[in-house]
Design a protein around this motif. Sequence first.
Motif: not given
Length: 520
Positions: A404-416, A431-447
């Motif tokens: 999705c070229p115009n993807m919208r994303y909300d991404i939060t992250y932290g060291v677990e 040594k580290a483990v990093v967590a990403f919490r993501s919410f990805l959306r694709c915009p739909i332009k319509t009439e």
Amino acid sequence: MELIKKKVRTNILGKTVIDQFMIDDDYNVPDAKSDIGRVVSGEGTLKVEEVRRVENYLRVTGKLYFKVLYVTDTGDPSLASLDGKLPFEEVVYIEEEDGGDYVVQVARIEFSASLIHSRKLAIKTMAEIAVHTEKTVDEETTVDVEEDEERLFKKQRPLELLELHTNKRDIYRIKEEITIPGTKENIGTLIWTDVELRKLDTKLAQDALELTGELQVFCFYESQEGKTDWVEQTVPYEGRIECMGADERLYHHVYNELTDVNVEVRMDEDGEMRCLGVEATLEMRILLYEEEKMELLEDVYSLDQECVPQTRDVLYEELILQNHSKCKIAERLNLPELKEEILQICHSGGGLQVENMKVVPEGVQIEGVLHVNFLYIKANDAVPFDMWQGMVPFSYLLESGRPCPNMRYDITYGVEQLAVDLSGSDEVEIKAVVAFRSFLRCPIKTEVITDLTFQPFDEAQMGKRPGIVGYIVNKGDDLWSLAKRFYTTVEGIMEINDMSSNEIKEGDKILIFKENMSIL
């Protein structure tokens, strides 16, 4: 004739503005504190207190809260700490926005404290904030039309849209208690504490958001006998925040920040100072979404009159992915400057700095650095403690599963998880483990159809149109567009051509008969 409309609630974000500024000030050591001989470590946090729009600028004010671990400049040097705060004010240029609330997030902070003399510190902090507007809009979407006497033919398109259910701010207060191991001496005075948010898992339940997480708690203390010691433990916590209307079928994304951290010494059941009370506030911004299935009214025509739909462009969103993914980081660092100096690592801490997020065909490419520090015991010093700080670069592809070229994303992250171990006299393994919490959306332009206007057919023009047309299907044609173009119906074309399906392909040859209209 009336259009049937349905409201779809969406969350519209304005353009994000990144602003960097410096906080550079001197700080006098309080009278109750000992003279400073050497700064061991320091850390700072930024607290935004007020955001106010002034013409084309946004005035952001708040305070820098900091604490410093140091070695006293006395006849018998020892570890001590102090904390303080400095006010700040930053003016950010904002382009004209069409309403909404301003959201200010602290993106990064680099804090340093250096010694001017034994009673004064130079505090320098580079801060980076991200500013954007946010507003909730109810978009009216036309899903059908009520027919009167007209013979209307309607084309509807099925959509599965993402609709905002809840946008709220709330807090969760963490109150936990730990007991130090039996091998440790009783606590006399706390010298330094470091509390970091590690794991945080969230899930929706009926009318609530359930939380499960961990705090990493480190305390430097002086025992009742005057000995310096430390304790470090993982503190689990769990709880729930009320979210009316929430249930397991919804999707969610959470922004969180750990604030108001306090660690105090408490008595155990035997009356000995062997317990630590840990309290903190988890400030949260909670977004709940639901998927709404609907039939969008895409087009309308009539065989009795000329029907002209009035439309406007609307931008909706559809869900791509809600995900909790992890990235492992491993690095071996050679530190010749510390050769033969490190005897033991007491405590390690770290934070993530994301420098770039970019949408790629596979998902979101994330680049950044892991900031690492560790407190260690060194040889040949009256107060044998010091701090090392450095960074490890990382790159991570957060896969979306669909382009999705115009993807919208909300991404939060932290060291677990984070571990720093000695692997030689001048080498450490990180040594580290990093967590990403993501919410990805694709915009739909319509009439979206906003109104329908009707006018009589031009009888002269209609009379010139042939009653029967032989037609060769072109690329992009469908039966609906052909039926509308030649003033007939999809069912009529299928019946004349003995078609069992409304699927057609380029090169097909079909007959099209004009329907008997009332004007003929």
